[in-house]
Design an enzyme around this catalytic site. Structure first.
Site, PDB file in Angstrom:
ATOM      1  N   GLU A 194       0.937  -1.245   0.061  1.00  0.00           N
ATOM      2  CA  GLU A 194       0.000   0.047  -0.028  1.00  0.00           C
ATOM      3  C   GLU A 194       0.857   1.180  -0.092  1.00  0.00           C
ATOM      4  O   GLU A 194       1.475   1.564   1.059  1.00  0.00           O
ATOM      5  CB  GLU A 194      -0.921   0.098   1.235  1.00  0.00           C
ATOM      6  CG  GLU A 194      -1.799  -1.031   1.154  1.00  0.00           C
ATOM      7  CD  GLU A 194      -2.954  -0.850   0.165  1.00  0.00           C
ATOM      8  OE1 GLU A 194      -3.314   0.473  -0.038  1.00  0.00           O
ATOM      9  OE2 GLU A 194      -3.634  -1.866  -0.286  1.00  0.00           O
ATOM     10  N   CYS A 228      -2.043   9.457   2.583  1.00  0.00           N
ATOM     11  CA  CYS A 228      -1.570   9.164   1.303  1.00  0.00           C
ATOM     12  C   CYS A 228      -2.500   9.205   0.033  1.00  0.00           C
ATOM     13  O   CYS A 228      -2.104   9.262  -1.212  1.00  0.00           O
ATOM     14  CB  CYS A 228      -1.218   7.525   1.355  1.00  0.00           C
ATOM     15  SG  CYS A 228      -2.644   6.701   1.560  1.00  0.00           S
TER      16      CYS A 228
HETATM   17  N1  NDP Z   1      -1.361   3.189   0.568  1.00  0.00           N
HETATM   18  C1  NDP Z   1      -1.644   3.631   1.670  1.00  0.00           C
HETATM   19  O1  NDP Z   1      -2.470   3.042   2.527  1.00  0.00           O
HETATM   20  C2  NDP Z   1      -0.574   4.388   2.443  1.00  0.00           C
HETATM   21  C3  NDP Z   1       0.696   4.741   2.031  1.00  0.00           C
HETATM   22  N2  NDP Z   1       1.461   5.802   2.778  1.00  0.00           N
HETATM   23  C4  NDP Z   1       2.794   6.183   1.988  1.00  0.00           C
HETATM   24  O2  NDP Z   1       3.625   5.964   2.981  1.00  0.00           O
HETATM   25  C5  NDP Z   1       4.940   7.131   2.800  1.00  0.00           C
HETATM   26  C6  NDP Z   1       4.782   7.770   4.310  1.00  0.00           C
HETATM   27  O3  NDP Z   1       4.873   7.042   5.130  1.00  0.00           O
HETATM   28  P1  NDP Z   1       6.209   6.463   6.112  1.00  0.00           P
HETATM   29  O4  NDP Z   1       5.956   5.766   7.203  1.00  0.00           O
HETATM   30  O5  NDP Z   1       7.193   7.515   6.055  1.00  0.00           O
HETATM   31  O6  NDP Z   1       6.767   5.328   5.041  1.00  0.00           O
HETATM   32  P2  NDP Z   1       7.870   4.429   5.301  1.00  0.00           P
HETATM   33  O7  NDP Z   1       8.254   3.569   3.907  1.00  0.00           O
HETATM   34  O8  NDP Z   1       9.319   5.430   5.453  1.00  0.00           O
HETATM   35  O9  NDP Z   1       7.777   3.540   6.409  1.00  0.00           O
HETATM   36  C7  NDP Z   1       7.021   2.525   6.298  1.00  0.00           C
HETATM   37  C8  NDP Z   1       7.148   1.332   7.365  1.00  0.00           C
HETATM   38  O10 NDP Z   1       8.352   0.642   6.681  1.00  0.00           O
HETATM   39  C9  NDP Z   1       9.463   0.753   7.930  1.00  0.00           C
HETATM   40  N3  NDP Z   1      10.582   1.041   7.233  1.00  0.00           N
HETATM   41  C10 NDP Z   1      11.193   2.308   6.901  1.00  0.00           C
HETATM   42  N4  NDP Z   1      12.602   2.142   6.309  1.00  0.00           N
HETATM   43  C11 NDP Z   1      12.487   0.824   6.272  1.00  0.00           C
HETATM   44  C12 NDP Z   1      13.440  -0.234   5.414  1.00  0.00           C
HETATM   45  N5  NDP Z   1      14.629   0.316   5.010  1.00  0.00           N
HETATM   46  N6  NDP Z   1      13.335  -1.421   5.373  1.00  0.00           N
HETATM   47  C13 NDP Z   1      11.939  -1.916   5.943  1.00  0.00           C
HETATM   48  N7  NDP Z   1      11.184  -1.294   6.631  1.00  0.00           N
HETATM   49  C14 NDP Z   1      11.302   0.055   6.710  1.00  0.00           C
HETATM   50  C15 NDP Z   1       8.931   2.085   8.691  1.00  0.00           C
HETATM   51  O11 NDP Z   1       9.521   1.895   9.891  1.00  0.00           O
HETATM   52  P3  NDP Z   1       9.811   3.300  10.792  1.00  0.00           P
HETATM   53  O12 NDP Z   1       8.914   4.328  10.511  1.00  0.00           O
HETATM   54  O13 NDP Z   1       9.848   2.929  12.120  1.00  0.00           O
HETATM   55  O14 NDP Z   1      11.157   3.868  10.368  1.00  0.00           O
HETATM   56  C16 NDP Z   1       7.428   1.915   8.725  1.00  0.00           C
HETATM   57  O15 NDP Z   1       7.229   0.872   9.737  1.00  0.00           O
HETATM   58  C17 NDP Z   1       4.116   7.957   1.765  1.00  0.00           C
HETATM   59  O16 NDP Z   1       4.757   7.640   0.709  1.00  0.00           O
HETATM   60  C18 NDP Z   1       2.447   7.567   1.783  1.00  0.00           C
HETATM   61  O17 NDP Z   1       2.073   7.850   0.545  1.00  0.00           O
HETATM   62  C19 NDP Z   1       1.169   5.980   4.024  1.00  0.00           C
HETATM   63  C20 NDP Z   1       0.065   5.603   4.607  1.00  0.00           C
HETATM   64  C21 NDP Z   1      -0.926   5.082   3.969  1.00  0.00           C
HETATM   65  C1  6NA Z   2      -8.493   8.956   6.110  1.00  0.00           C
HETATM   66  C2  6NA Z   2      -7.885   7.681   6.151  1.00  0.00           C
HETATM   67  C3  6NA Z   2      -6.844   7.647   5.308  1.00  0.00           C
HETATM   68  C4  6NA Z   2      -5.807   6.509   5.552  1.00  0.00           C
HETATM   69  C5  6NA Z   2      -4.964   6.049   4.567  1.00  0.00           C
HETATM   70  C6  6NA Z   2      -4.110   7.170   4.097  1.00  0.00           C
HETATM   71  O1  6NA Z   2      -3.000   7.447   4.548  1.00  0.00           O
HETATM   72  O2  6NA Z   2      -4.505   7.590   2.968  1.00  0.00           O
END
Ligand code: NDP
Ligand code: 6NA
Length: 442
Positions: A194, A228
């Site tokens: 996702e 997102c």
């Molecule tokens: N499609 C969806 O439903 C959603 C998509 N997103 C997308 O996620 C991004 C922002 O979220 P963000 O949390 O910053 O995303 P990240 O990809 O940085 O982190 C997501 C998860 O992966 C872990 N992670 C980070 N780096 C690594 C690595 N090198 N190897 C394995 N795991 C890792 C993080 O741990 P830790 O945070 O502890 O470093 C966290 O648990 C945006 O691009 C957004 O669009 C966000 C929410 C919903």
């Molecule tokens: C409103 C709820 C949104 C959850 C997933 C996202 O980050 O878009």
């Protein structure tokens, strides 16, 4: 093969989880506030209640979802009864992000448990208060440890990815999504990714500009733009731009007042690294509204940018914050040139009263999902799949789809033994014509 967690136990666990989450709802809301000042209203709407209603729907339907499905039998197998069995994958890994840290961890977890899997969940370390209450809830709900929470940073996630899993559910950035996909490939582990992208928001010359502005602002300022599926940039018909900007400014002020920093209804940027990234997007840009920031409190005002260049940073990466670039267009070719310059987005929004333009846009552009004349609310209906396409992700969930992604669908044919037609058995001599006629007829 791990012992499959039986249906009765799964249902009991989910009922217990519902009870425990309800018991700790106030603590969850407080944790979300402590992590990045998420307003209680948004915490209830998009986190606690979102998970509670997902849990209730799952508990209500788990028996029918898990029941083997009888399908129409093939005449070629006569006599037979044919079924699809939903089998848990086994032990699944869930890696969840910080922006909706409760919902995006618990909704996949609920589905994985409902489908009979063991679960290891690693929430983001960027929301430690929420991770702590999630751990407390899981320990209280799953004493037998069919679900465990592993807290820690990306290094912990990296170690977890070295293990073999039966399924990986990842929510986060495209960059890390690729790391997860590569790790999964080592063991041919199925994944749901996702991810994100630059979700366009088109406003044409027929749109109701005041209503469009209100709904665009809502989708943009919720969670301080750290969503997102938030509209990433606006493409507005050039004749409508000035009026739309006027309404956008009015709606932001109606929602958050003339100084959003003082509003209790507006979250903060998650950490200094992301706050500095947001500020870097404003460099050399013309601001129509906002731009005010506070490093101490990680505040950034909802900010409208006027016609940023396509090669500028703000137009080259997913914003994932409260900055909204406004680009005007004259022709549909202008729209196409901009949208197709990016990877397939997670969402697309179109504000218009022109039905043929709706059909044209839905045909022309590939994206995860979206809305006509609104933003973000396609995530509310759990009958709709939520997921990306291309760079914005693979796999989709919500509702029964969530149960299905965590289940291997096993095909079973139960043959009758009272009749055994000799046609299929060798020797085939002089059977060819018969089989050809039969296969044409079926
Ligand atoms: N499609 C969806 O439903 C959603 C998509 N997103 C997308 O996620 C991004 C922002 O979220 P963000 O949390 O910053 O995303 P990240 O990809 O940085 O982190 C997501 C998860 O992966 C872990 N992670 C980070 N780096 C690594 C690595 N090198 N190897 C394995 N795991 C890792 C993080 O741990 P830790 O945070 O502890 O470093 C966290 O648990 C945006 O691009 C957004 O669009 C966000 C929410 C919903
Ligand atoms: C409103 C709820 C949104 C959850 C997933 C996202 O980050 O878009």
């Amino acid at each position: 093969m791990n012992k499959i967690i039986d249906l009765k136990q799964r249902k009991e666990s989910l009922k217990k989880l519902l009870y425990v989450i309800t018991k700790y709802e106030e603590e969850i809301i407080k944790a979300l506030y402590n992590d990045f000042k998420k307003p209680a209203f948004e915490a209830v709407l998009t986190e606690t209640n979102y998970v509670i209603s997902d849990l209730k729907e799952t508990i209500k339907n788990i028996n029918s979802w898990a029941k083997p499905k009888k399908v129409s039998a093939s005449l070629l197998n006569f006599p037979s009864s044919d079924y699809v069995y939903s089998e848990p994958y086994g032990h699944v890994l869930i890696l969840s992000p910080w922006n909706y840290p409760f919902q995006l961890a618990l909704c996949p977890l609920v589905a994985a448990v409902a489908a009979g899997n063991k679960v290891t969940l690693k929430p983001s370390e960027l929301t430690p208060h929420t991770a702590a209450i999630i751990s407390k809830i899981i320990i209280e709900t799953f004493p037998v440890k069919e679900v465990v929470v592993v807290t820690g940073d990306a290094t912990v996630a990296t170690e977890l990815l070295k293990k073999r899993w039966d399924y990986i559910f990842f929510t986060g950035s495209v960059a890390v999504g690729k790391i997860v996909a590569k790790a999964a490939a080592e063991n041919l582990t199925p994944v749901t990714l996702e991810l994100g992208g630059k979700s366009p928001c088109i406003v044409d010359e027929t749109a109701n500009l005041e209503l469009s502005a209100r709904r665009i602002v809502w989708g943009k300022i919720i969670n301080a733009g750290q969503t997102c599926v938030a509209p990433d940039y606006i493409l507005v018909h050039h004749k409508m731009k000035d009026t739309l900007v006027k309404f956008l400014i009015l709606e932001i002020e109606k929602a958050l007042g003339t100084n959003p920093e003082e509003s209790p209804d507006y979250a903060r940027i998650i950490n200094l690294k992301n706050w500095e990234r947001q500020l870097s997007l404003l460099e050399n840009q013309k601001t129509l509204l906002g731009g005010k920031s506070n490093k101490e409190s990680l505040y950034l005002a909802p900010t409208l940018l006027d016609e940023p260049k396509m090669d500028s940073k703000v137009m080259q990466e997913e914003i994932f914050g409260p900055i909204l670039p406004i680009l005007s267009y004259k022709t549909k070719a202008d729209i196409e040139k901009i949208i197709l310059s990016f990877e397939k987005p997670l969402s697309l929004y179109l504000f218009t009263q022109n039905k043929s333009f709706v059909d044209e846009v839905l045909q022309k552009y590939s994206f995860g999902g979206g809305c006509i004349n609104d933003t973000v609310i396609h995530l509310v209906n759990n009958k709709l799949p939520f997921g990306g396409v291309g760079n914005s992700g693979m796999g989709a969930y919500h509702g029964k789809l969530s149960f299905d992604i965590f289940s291997h669908k096993k095909a079973i044919v139960k043959r009758g033994t009272w009749l055994d037609l000799p046609l299929r058995y060798a020797p085939y001599k002089d059977k060819l014509q018969t089989i050809q006629k039969l296969l044409k007829w079926i």
